[in-house]
Design a protein around this motif. Sequence first.
Motif, PDB file in Angstrom:
ATOM      1  N   THR A 156       0.813  -1.222   0.000  1.00 33.66           N
ATOM      2  CA  THR A 156       0.000   0.000   0.000  1.00 33.66           C
ATOM      3  C   THR A 156       0.848   1.275   0.000  1.00 33.66           C
ATOM      4  O   THR A 156       0.311   2.371   0.194  1.00 33.66           O
ATOM      5  N   ASP A 157       2.151   1.133  -0.225  1.00 34.00           N
ATOM      6  CA  ASP A 157       3.028   2.310  -0.299  1.00 34.00           C
ATOM      7  C   ASP A 157       3.131   2.777  -1.754  1.00 34.00           C
ATOM      8  O   ASP A 157       3.546   2.013  -2.628  1.00 34.00           O
ATOM      9  N   TYR A 158       2.786   4.021  -2.010  1.00 29.50           N
ATOM     10  CA  TYR A 158       2.821   4.594  -3.356  1.00 29.50           C
ATOM     11  C   TYR A 158       3.605   5.905  -3.317  1.00 29.50           C
ATOM     12  O   TYR A 158       3.549   6.645  -2.328  1.00 29.50           O
ATOM     13  N   ASP A 159       4.319   6.197  -4.396  1.00 27.06           N
ATOM     14  CA  ASP A 159       4.935   7.517  -4.515  1.00 27.06           C
ATOM     15  C   ASP A 159       3.838   8.573  -4.640  1.00 27.06           C
ATOM     16  O   ASP A 159       3.865   9.611  -3.987  1.00 27.06           O
ATOM     17  N   ASN A 160       2.879   8.285  -5.505  1.00 31.59           N
ATOM     18  CA  ASN A 160       1.692   9.119  -5.682  1.00 31.59           C
ATOM     19  C   ASN A 160       0.578   8.186  -6.118  1.00 31.59           C
ATOM     20  O   ASN A 160       0.621   7.635  -7.226  1.00 31.59           O
ATOM     21  N   LEU A 161      -0.380   7.973  -5.243  1.00 33.96           N
ATOM     22  CA  LEU A 161      -1.400   6.941  -5.464  1.00 33.96           C
ATOM     23  C   LEU A 161      -2.039   7.041  -6.842  1.00 33.96           C
ATOM     24  O   LEU A 161      -2.036   6.067  -7.610  1.00 33.96           O
ATOM     25  N   ILE A 162      -2.579   8.173  -7.182  1.00 29.82           N
ATOM     26  CA  ILE A 162      -3.336   8.312  -8.429  1.00 29.82           C
ATOM     27  C   ILE A 162      -2.413   8.214  -9.633  1.00 29.82           C
ATOM     28  O   ILE A 162      -2.711   7.505 -10.602  1.00 29.82           O
ATOM     29  N   GLN A 163      -1.276   8.893  -9.586  1.00 34.82           N
ATOM     30  CA  GLN A 163      -0.335   8.824 -10.703  1.00 34.82           C
ATOM     31  C   GLN A 163       0.175   7.402 -10.913  1.00 34.82           C
ATOM     32  O   GLN A 163       0.297   6.941 -12.057  1.00 34.82           O
ATOM     33  N   ASP A 164       0.478   6.708  -9.825  1.00 39.98           N
ATOM     34  CA  ASP A 164       0.965   5.331  -9.940  1.00 39.98           C
ATOM     35  C   ASP A 164      -0.080   4.409 -10.553  1.00 39.98           C
ATOM     36  O   ASP A 164       0.234   3.547 -11.388  1.00 39.98           O
ATOM     37  N   ILE A 165      -1.334   4.584 -10.153  1.00 34.97           N
ATOM     38  CA  ILE A 165      -2.409   3.749 -10.696  1.00 34.97           C
ATOM     39  C   ILE A 165      -2.650   4.077 -12.171  1.00 34.97           C
ATOM     40  O   ILE A 165      -2.837   3.173 -13.000  1.00 34.97           O
ATOM     41  N   PHE A 166      -2.605   5.361 -12.522  1.00 39.50           N
ATOM     42  CA  PHE A 166      -2.774   5.740 -13.922  1.00 39.50           C
ATOM     43  C   PHE A 166      -1.629   5.170 -14.781  1.00 39.50           C
ATOM     44  O   PHE A 166      -1.865   4.715 -15.914  1.00 39.50           O
ATOM     45  N   TYR A 167      -0.420   5.184 -14.240  1.00 39.38           N
ATOM     46  CA  TYR A 167       0.721   4.617 -14.982  1.00 39.38           C
ATOM     47  C   TYR A 167       0.517   3.117 -15.183  1.00 39.38           C
ATOM     48  O   TYR A 167       0.781   2.579 -16.277  1.00 39.38           O
ATOM     49  N   TYR A 168       0.051   2.438 -14.151  1.00 42.49           N
ATOM     50  CA  TYR A 168      -0.241   0.992 -14.227  1.00 42.49           C
ATOM     51  C   TYR A 168      -1.203   0.719 -15.381  1.00 42.49           C
ATOM     52  O   TYR A 168      -0.965  -0.159 -16.220  1.00 42.49           O
ATOM     53  N   PHE A 169      -2.297   1.481 -15.446  1.00 41.24           N
ATOM     54  CA  PHE A 169      -3.282   1.248 -16.505  1.00 41.24           C
ATOM     55  C   PHE A 169      -2.733   1.607 -17.882  1.00 41.24           C
ATOM     56  O   PHE A 169      -2.997   0.901 -18.863  1.00 41.24           O
ATOM     57  N   SER A 170      -1.968   2.663 -17.965  1.00 46.52           N
ATOM     58  CA  SER A 170      -1.376   3.037 -19.262  1.00 46.52           C
ATOM     59  C   SER A 170      -0.501   1.914 -19.792  1.00 46.52           C
ATOM     60  O   SER A 170      -0.574   1.545 -20.980  1.00 46.52           O
ATOM     61  N   MET A 203     -11.591   7.147  -4.940  1.00 46.02           N
ATOM     62  CA  MET A 203     -12.967   7.466  -5.300  1.00 46.02           C
ATOM     63  C   MET A 203     -13.102   8.938  -5.662  1.00 46.02           C
ATOM     64  O   MET A 203     -13.805   9.300  -6.627  1.00 46.02           O
ATOM     65  N   ALA A 204     -12.416   9.815  -4.935  1.00 43.20           N
ATOM     66  CA  ALA A 204     -12.489  11.247  -5.199  1.00 43.20           C
ATOM     67  C   ALA A 204     -11.876  11.610  -6.552  1.00 43.20           C
ATOM     68  O   ALA A 204     -12.180  12.669  -7.108  1.00 43.20           O
ATOM     69  N   SER A 205     -11.020  10.729  -7.075  1.00 40.12           N
ATOM     70  CA  SER A 205     -10.337  10.986  -8.350  1.00 40.12           C
ATOM     71  C   SER A 205     -10.939  10.190  -9.504  1.00 40.12           C
ATOM     72  O   SER A 205     -10.351  10.118 -10.586  1.00 40.12           O
ATOM     73  N   LEU A 206     -12.111   9.612  -9.291  1.00 44.65           N
ATOM     74  CA  LEU A 206     -12.672   8.660 -10.248  1.00 44.65           C
ATOM     75  C   LEU A 206     -12.883   9.260 -11.632  1.00 44.65           C
ATOM     76  O   LEU A 206     -12.644   8.595 -12.651  1.00 44.65           O
TER      77      LEU A 206
END
Length: 279
Positions: A156-170, A203-206
Amino acid sequence: MKTINIKGGLLDLSTPLVMGILNVTPDSFFEGSRKETEQQIIDRVSEIINQGGTIIDIGAQSTRPTSTLLPSKEEIKRLKFALTVINREFPEAILSVDTFYSDVARFSVEEHGVAIINDISGGEIDKEMFKMAAKLNVPYVLMHMRGTPQTMGTFTDYDNLIQDIFYYFSKKIAELHFLGVNDIIIDPGFGFSKTLDQNYELMASLNGFSIFEKPLLVGVSRKRMISGLLETTPAESLNGTTVLNTFALHNGADILRVHDVKEAVEAVKITEKILSFCQ
């Protein structure tokens, strides 16, 4: 207009759809979702359809953190029984299989006509899954998770949660496109490899997921992000689920994966009515 290809036809997502959960397991986290006998399976599928669900998501392996990883052979054994019953009683039903094993996906699609692969691992647990999705040529639900259901709590450690998840999907979408998989549904993975606060930040960034121009699936039904915040239990988390589903619909959700179909369908109907005046 967003659509997905279902057995040669296009399933319209211009109005959000509801995916009803059917667990043919003895140990799923929400006791009310467990269906193992033939009559229980028939009753549950009938309930999903009659309450307005469009897709039935069938899973034969629990993904709760304390579960034991089943081998694919056991998963296939459970699914064979359930899918045989469903295809006999509900031949027109649109089925999704909740699995991270490529051989389970192949079995479900080729031998039982399942229309969608729903993989919580994003192709990480079984490295052959992306190739299998391409071979089977069915829509693929790509979810964000790190580790396995048993270890995800330590990732659950992320550099930046939303950016990291977006990079994963990209990255994952590019891999799937390269293999020829174009019908991709994105699932942000609420409850997987995320703390309670991270789930709400996500959820806030959905609405940011619209950049991918893919259908968005949201699955928060009765999860710990609700019971943990409200200090209650999964059995008492229906109201919290509806609140989050409504927020998700306002922010781009195309498919709601739920235990409680009637309430989700009502949330879609009310939200769509409101949004019709916001054009």
